[in-house]
Design an enzyme around this catalytic site. Structure first.
Site, PDB file in Angstrom:
ATOM      1  N   SER A 241       6.819   4.347  -4.787  1.00 16.62           N
ATOM      2  CA  SER A 241       6.797   3.703  -3.474  1.00 16.62           C
ATOM      3  C   SER A 241       7.753   2.525  -3.374  1.00 16.62           C
ATOM      4  CB  SER A 241       5.381   3.245  -3.124  1.00 16.62           C
ATOM      5  OG  SER A 241       4.947   2.220  -3.989  1.00 16.62           O
ATOM      6  N   LYS A 286      -0.376  -3.277   1.451  1.00 16.48           N
ATOM      7  CA  LYS A 286       0.975  -3.792   1.228  1.00 16.48           C
ATOM      8  C   LYS A 286       1.417  -4.698   2.375  1.00 16.48           C
ATOM      9  CE  LYS A 286       2.227   0.077  -1.719  1.00 16.48           C
ATOM     10  NZ  LYS A 286       3.092   1.248  -1.958  1.00 16.48           N
TER      11      LYS A 286
END
Length: 342
Positions: A241, A286
């Site tokens: 990611s 996030k």
């Protein structure tokens, strides 16, 4: 013993049992907790070393801004009491342990799989950045798993030139060519080793992400074909990611000017060798981590936009990206960049 006392005793038994269960360190629940993890500026240092280190060239253009790689913090082996406490925390999400550790895989097997995924992600980031800059790419073997299909055949440093006679010009071409075969089938690789080319046969294993696809059991690295070396010091931290952010950092380092414009940028997203940005997990965590770190803008993979809009981003714009070109355009003109939900 009269009826009242018997009733009190009977009612106390489950309470005492529950208290003992909550206090017992052995009462581990089959769940994990996910929450905002630390952020790392990939234009700076991670644990005392440059996050991305370039050698063999005078190019390594400094930046006045930040490019933050965002992460998800995962806690497991949770006692029941701690799991209940984390469940009550709005920043934490309780998920089945299978989300973190797929069934049938040991912790060691998950770690080995992640190591290969990290290496592939770094290779894709390098390839995407070099293509965007118009530079040639070589595909090399970065690591051979001891128990993998290519063990004893391929060696670290081998440059893969072709699969079954078809030339390889980037990590994606190698991954697609190998993945087109089923496990158990044999492929012939042409590699360069010690200044000489050779043909090597490998019987493929099962891909950890897709049992129908063949797998070499190696980590690959993309590297410039001009004597330039790129090393990433985020393995074990970033994973797939972090691909988009690592790619942007490398473009920034290998090109004149400041890609960030002096701003504090954060984001997430996988990337393939031709620059396509892919969906990731844990987007809300996030975003929360980036907001707390003071990021001015967050890059969101297009496929994650719907979920991203459920997060508390504060005043931080959520910019929708589908590929590297879109991310570069967003950094060049943030005001005109497409937003999630717009």
């Amino acid at each position: 013993m009269n009826r009242r006392i018997r009733t009190l005793v009977a009612g106390a038994v489950p309470i005492v049992a529950l208290g003992a269960l909550l206090a017992s360190p052995a009462a581990i629940v089959p769940f994990a907790a996910e929450g905002p993890g630390p952020v790392f500026d990939v234009l700076g240092e991670v644990e005392g070393a440059p996050a991305i280190e370039i050698s063999g060239t005078a190019e390594d253009d400094p930046s006045a801004g930040r490019l933050d790689m965002t992460t998800v913090a995962v806690s497991h082996n949770l006692p029941l009491s701690r799991a209940i406490g984390m469940w009550a925390d709005p920043d934490q999400q309780i998920v089945p342990i299978e989300v973190v550790f797929p069934p049938g895989l040991s912790t060691e097997e998950v770690e080995r799989r992640n190591e290969v995924m990290f290496a592939d992600s770094e290779a894709n980031a390098t390839a995407a950045a070099l293509r965007a800059l118009g530079r040639p790419v070589q595909v090399a073997v970065a690591r051979v798993l001891d128990d993998g299909p290519a063990a004893g055949v391929l060696e670290e440093g081998d440059v893969v030139l072709a699969v079954d006679g078809v030339g390889v010009t980037g990590p994606r071409e190698l991954q697609d060519a190998v993945g087109a075969h089923a496990p158990g089938e044999e492929v012939t690789l042409r590699v360069a080793r010690d200044g000489a080319e050779r043909e090597l046969a490998v019987r493929l294993g099962e891909h950890p992400e897709d049992p129908a696809r063949g797998h070499l059991g190696v980590g690959i690295a993309a590297r410039p074909g001009e004597g330039v070396r790129v090393d990433y010091n985020v393995s074990g931290i970033g994973g797939p990611s972090a691909g988009l952010i690592m790619t942007l950092a490398l473009v920034d380092k290998l090109s004149p000017g400041d890609l960030t414009g002096g701003r504090h940028i954060a984001g997430t997203g996988t990337i393939d060798g031709i620059g396509t940005v892919g969906e990731i997990g844990g987007i809300t965590h996030k975003i929360a981590a980036a907001r707390e770190a003071g990021a001015e803008l967050f890059l969101v993979p297009e496929a994650n936009c719907a979920e991203a809009l459920t997060a508390d981003a504060g005043r931080m714009p959520l910019v929708r990206v589908r590929d590297l070109d879109g991310a570069l355009a967003a950094l060049a003109d943030p005001a005109a960049a497409p937003r999630c939900g717009a």
